[in-house]
Design an enzyme around this catalytic site. Structure first.
Site: not given
Ligand SMILES: [Zn+2]
Ligand SMILES: [Zn+2]
Length: 475
Positions: A297, A361, A433
């Site tokens: 993003d 992440y 996500y």
């Protein structure tokens, strides 16, 4: 169609006639065509001699015959012979007109032909409707010189000639087609390829040419199809707020308006633009395309070993440059860093786009209420090897199909920041996500961090720490 029937309709030159049987006998089309015509002419000539002899004999006998009935038969025989003879003469004439001028040795035939055309001998040969003299030396010279001047602007090592045919020639080929024929396209490619190899010193490459030279030899129109180059590497995005690729302004759709300060862009820059700009300058491309192995993003940084990408530079004038120097140029931006640069191939793009790489992440999770150490470590335990059902998030539902994806979290780790906030490191499937994995997305992602803690949580900040492709696979 037999030989002379073809030639009756189309006076094909030796080369074109030989091309009808190109796959038979290893020799040139010219030689094959001429040989076939010679063989046919010999066969016709020997037949003609015999018929002529019979004819003359019959004429001599005729005078002595008195019986009316026999006379009638004789006359019919003579008539038949006469028509056979003229049929063979006809056939020889087509052979002559298609360029087999050796036939002119035959006296009778020469008379016949000169009756029709009383100009010079070589003009009795009709122009070939298939090649229309495109293989003439002057034509080949004009075309090859024109190609050379077009190629002058480009750096290349391997090229290929492609021939474009006019519609009428394509139709003719369809009509003439034999199982052994080759298209005139193939022969022109071969011949022009040889000439250009000699003139340029470059090589012909049928699989991955740098440039394809498209030629219409009939009207001498030439077009270069310059194949793109591909540069692969990995990028890191060190700052938030930068999209991966160039985004046209939402208001004006790229035309330029007050809202975008007449830049036509929604964001001042992108990873694509920062990387592509110095490359486009050096390689002098007409356009570029940026292919990332997935995308983060806008507000997410891409750190660690970077994300694989392929930069496709279209119609480059230069094909080799100092990649190390270009890397330094990009890295000077301070916003994007690139590494592991190399030249790639078209297939790399497909590979990068289709490969769902696992990722690591780092998320900063903020809870509505305070959270205890026990709760954090319990959460980490629950997350490890956990299967997540994730319905397409609300925020992307306008551009992605609404469906439930099944993804896995393999490893998790956490570190407290303050009473309500902690850092969460996740090693998980690509395509999961993370923002929704934390919030739960109003129940669309389950289980979620919010659900597991039974506390409302949001993702405050997110970084991609690693993209695990084959070479960087964990475990
Ligand atoms: Zn021809
Ligand atoms: Zn605008």
């Amino acid at each position: 169609m037999n030989t002379t029937n073809i030639l009756k309709k189309y006076p094909l030159c030796h080369r074109c006639f030989g091309r009808l049987y190109a796959k038979l006998l290893h020799t040139s089309n010219y030689e094959r065509g001429k040989s076939l015509k010679i063989a046919k002419a010999i066969e016709l000539e020997s037949k003609l001699r015999i018929l002529m002899e019979n004819y003359n004999n019959k004429l001599n006998n005729k005078k002595e015959e008195n019986n009316e009935e026999l006379k009638e038969l004789e006359n019919n025989g003579i008539k038949g012979l006469k028509s056979e003879i003229s049929e063979i003469k006809e056939q020889l004439k087509y052979l002559y007109k298609s360029g087999l001028t050796e036939i002119k040795l035959m006296d009778i035939l020469e008379e016949e032909i000169s009756e029709e055309i009383d100009e010079k001998k070589e003009e009795n040969v009709e122009p070939c409707p298939w090649c229309k003299n495109i293989f003439d030396k002057e034509n080949l010279e004009i075309i090859s010189e024109k190609v050379m001047s077009l190629l002058n602007d480009y750096e290349y090592e391997k090229f290929l000639v492609g021939t474009m045919l006019p519609k009428s020639i394509k139709q003719l080929e369809k009509e003439l087609e034999t199982p052994y024929m080759e298209s005139i396209r193939q022969e022109f490619n071969r011949i022009m390829g040889k000439i250009l190899v000699e003139k340029t010193g470059k090589i012909v490459d049928k699989i991955s040419p740098d440039i394809v030279v498209m030629i219409n030899p009939y009207n001498k129109k030439i077009k270069l199809q310059v194949n793109p180059i591909f540069i692969k590497g990995r990028y890191k995005k060190l700052e938030r707020g930068i999209p991966q690729t160039h985004w046209p302004c939402r208001n004006c759709k790229g035309k330029g308006c007050e809202k975008c300060n007449y830049t036509g862009k929604q964001y001042p820059t992108s990873v694509e633009e920062i990387i592509a700009e110095p490359f486009m300058k050096v390689f002098k491309g007409a356009d570029e395309a940026f292919h990332g192995a997935g995308r983060e993003d806008i507000d997410v940084r891409m750190l660690g070993n970077g994300r694989p990408f392929v930069l496709q530079i279209k119609e480059p004038k230069i094909r080799k440059a100092d990649l190390e120097k270009l890397k330094e140029e990009v890295n000077k931006s301070g916003k994007v860093e690139i590494l592991d640069l190399d030249y790639g191939v078209r297939k790399d793009v497909v590979f990068f786009k289709n490969e769902p790489h696992k990722k690591t992440y780092l998320a900063v999770v903020e809870c509505e209420e305070e959270i205890s150490d026990d709760e954090i470590s319990e959460l980490v335990n629950k997350l490890e090897n956990l299967t997540i059902n994730q319905r397409t998030p609300i925020r992307v539902s306008h551009r992605r199909a609404d469906l439930v994806r099944v993804r896995k979290v393999y490893k998790a780790d956490a570190k407290r920041i303050d009473a309500k906030t902690f850092e969460l490191t996740l090693y998980c499937d690509g395509g999961l996500y993370i923002k929704e994995l934390i919030s739960g997305d109003e129940g669309r992602t389950s289980p979620s961090v919010s659900e597991l803690l039974n506390k409302k949580c949001i993702c405050k900040m997110l970084d991609v720490l690693n993209v695990h492709d084959i070479e960087n696979e964990e475990n």
